[in-house]
Design an enzyme around this catalytic site. Structure first.
Site, PDB file in Angstrom:
ATOM      1  CG  ASP A   1      13.668  -5.192 -28.228  1.00 43.04           C
ATOM      2  OD1 ASP A   1      13.653  -6.101 -29.052  1.00 43.04           O
ATOM      3  OD2 ASP A   1      14.125  -5.328 -27.083  1.00 43.04           O
TER       4      ASP A   1
ATOM      5  CD  GLN B   1      18.028  -2.667 -28.982  1.00 38.20           C
ATOM      6  OE1 GLN B   1      18.815  -3.577 -28.839  1.00 38.20           O
ATOM      7  NE2 GLN B   1      18.307  -1.424 -28.599  1.00 38.20           N
TER       8      GLN B   1
END
Ligand code: FRU
Length: 508
Positions: free
Chosen positions: A58, A74
């Site tokens: 993400d 992420q």
């Protein structure tokens, strides 16, 4: 989806396999071997943001701050599979050319985010950039676990960190979470991925969640100072698929990565669930959001979206392009995941979400070629077009009232991408390879297709309303050729080679 498969990776690979390190704890020679291998990997995108190696998912807290764009995402620094989540950081003058910055947030041993720094937002509080994110840790009691996906049982808490440098390179975490547990008495299916905004002199937060046996939901909070939060009510409650699953994300009973913002004269909510990003546009009364229209943001490999305002105030959407090949293959490749190109969002007059690639992406175009379907020698001109190095943008306008197809292939019948449009296939008008998408009727205007080919990533936009991100793991032997089914339906075709954003495919 995202949840279960990725967390399975973690279990299967053990912690930090060490097979794909880039410069961390590895002899310099192996690290440069890996660099060389990644730089030469034809499937690795060249103009999409991605870490120099290893796993990403993400986008987190994208923000334009003091003249530069910052993207956090992420990241697993130790392997090209999901696990040990950190916030990687990259910065850019233009949302296209990126420079890798040091990791922004890492799990604190023994801390509230000891098992992972999950997704979240960055806002500027007065003049202090502040990150609000989900920390995960083992629960003291089974009842404290809010993330249960069949592989893990984690407690999720909302954490805060501030930065005092203009480049957002260093962050200091608060020692305690700002929200230590979800509202009491709710049977929630998850509690993560805060989206934070300023409203009427206070802060608001929307947290991804859901109610067991019912459906996904977004929990709305308010705060005077980003530190003390009061739960207000569900911003919205949805319905799941009705097919229970071990991971509530797979049944639509858990909505991940909410993004909530005003657009035009409405509000828009984006959520990720059941492997897709969904949009809803409607009315927000300061407490509850009532959707009026809804749809799918991208019919392909696109998940965990997050938006921001660019320097001109446009709403820009970012999303994670996940892998679609077996884990063993991306583990061996040494990289996994890429960031979608920046997309500018708007609303149509009837409240449909519209999306076009940001104009700045055009800086990557090399010298283009245009062919008009009606011009003399059009057939030969199309046949002579070549896409080298799997890096190109293609723009096509064709009649919207008849079937049309386009193949990118090797001239010997082998296909890389096969795109077909059929106005009669209601709800599935567009197909790229095996992925189908709905395109809203063009009302007399031609069908407008825009296609970005970048290694194994193909981002396809149709009119302003449909997008499909397709993964193609096929290395052609030479340049790709283009063939169209019906030259008389083709109004115009433009092809540009696209420039890489770094010399060695390692981004910045
Ligand atoms: C979405 C997601 C988020 C979570 C993050 C963990 O892809 O599952 O809900 O914060 O990924 O990496």
């Amino acid at each position: 989806m995202a949840g279960i498969s990725r967390r399975t990776f973690l279990v299967q690979c053990g912690v930090a396999s060490g097979a794909a390190l880039l410069g961390r704890g590895m002899p310099a020679s192996s690290s440069s071997d890996l660099r060389a291998r990644l730089a030469a990997d034809p499937l690795r995108p060249q103009f999409h943001l991605m870490p120099a190696a290893n796993w990403m998912n993400d986008p987190n807290g994208p923000i334009f701050y003091k003249g530069r764009y910052h993207m956090f995402f992420q990241y697993n620094p130790n392997a090209s599979v999901w696990g040990d989540m950190h916030w990687a950081h990259a910065s850019s003058p233009d949302m296209v050319h990126w420079k890798h910055e040091p990791v922004a947030l890492a799990p604190t041993p023994g801390g509230w985010d000891r098992d992972g720094v999950f997704s979240g937002a960055v806002v500027v509080d007065g003049d202090t950039p502040t990150a609000i994110y989900t920390g995960v840790l083992p629960p003291d009691l089974p009842a404290d676990a809010t993330l249960k996906d069949g592989q893990h049982a984690w407690r999720e808490v909302q954490c805060l960190a501030v930065s005092h440098d203009d480049d957002l390179r260093t962050w200091q975490k608060l020692p305690e979470p700002v929200i230590a547990r979800p509202p009491a008495g709710l049977m929630i299916t998850g509690f993560r991925d805060p989206c934070v905004w300023r409203e009427g002199g206070e802060w608001r937060m929307a947290a991804g969640s859901g109610f067991a046996g019912k459906g996904g939901a977004i929990l709305l909070y308010s705060s005077p100072d980003l530190r003390r939060w009061t739960y207000l009510n569900p911003l919205i409650e949805g319905r799941g698929s009705g097919h229970p699953s071990t991971n509530p994300v797979d049944s639509g009973e858990m909505w991940e990565c909410p993004d909530f913002f005003p657009l035009g004269d409405r509000h828009v909510l984006l959520i990720s669930t059941m492997g897709r990003v969904l949009w809803k546009s409607g009315h927000y009364d300061g407490k509850r959001f009532t959707p009026q229209e809804e749809g799918v943001v991208d019919f392909g490999a696109y998940y965990a979206q997050r938006s921001m305002l660019d320097r001109e105030g446009n709403r820009i959407l970012w999303g994670w392009i996940p892998e679609r090949r077996p884990e063993a293959e991306h583990r061996a490749a040494g990289w996994a995941g890429a960031m979608g190109l920046p997309r500018v969002l708007s609303l149509s007059s009837s409240g449909e979400l519209e999306m076009i690639p940001a104009a700045v992406v055009e800086v990557l175009r090399g010298t283009g070629t245009n062919v008009r379907g009606s011009e003399a020698g059009a057939k030969k001109k199309v046949e002579a077009l070549r896409i080298s190095g799997l890096a190109a943008e293609l723009q096509i306008e064709c009649a919207a009232d008849r079937p049309f197809s386009l193949v990118l292939g090797e001239g010997d019948g082998s296909r890389f991408a096969d795109i077909a449009y059929d106005p009669a296939a209601s709800g599935n008008e567009l197909r790229i390879n095996n992925t189908q998408a709905a395109v809203a009727p063009a009302h007399g205007s031609p069908l407008h297709l825009r296609l970005f080919v970048d290694g194994s990533v193909v981002e396809l936009f149709a009119n302003r309303t449909a997008a499909v991100t397709e993964r193609v793991y096929r290395v052609p032997r030479g340049p790709l050729q283009i063939s169209v089914s019906d030259l008389s339906a083709l109004q115009s075709l433009d092809l540009w080679p696209m420039k890489a954003i770094s010399k060695d495919r390692l981004t910045g």
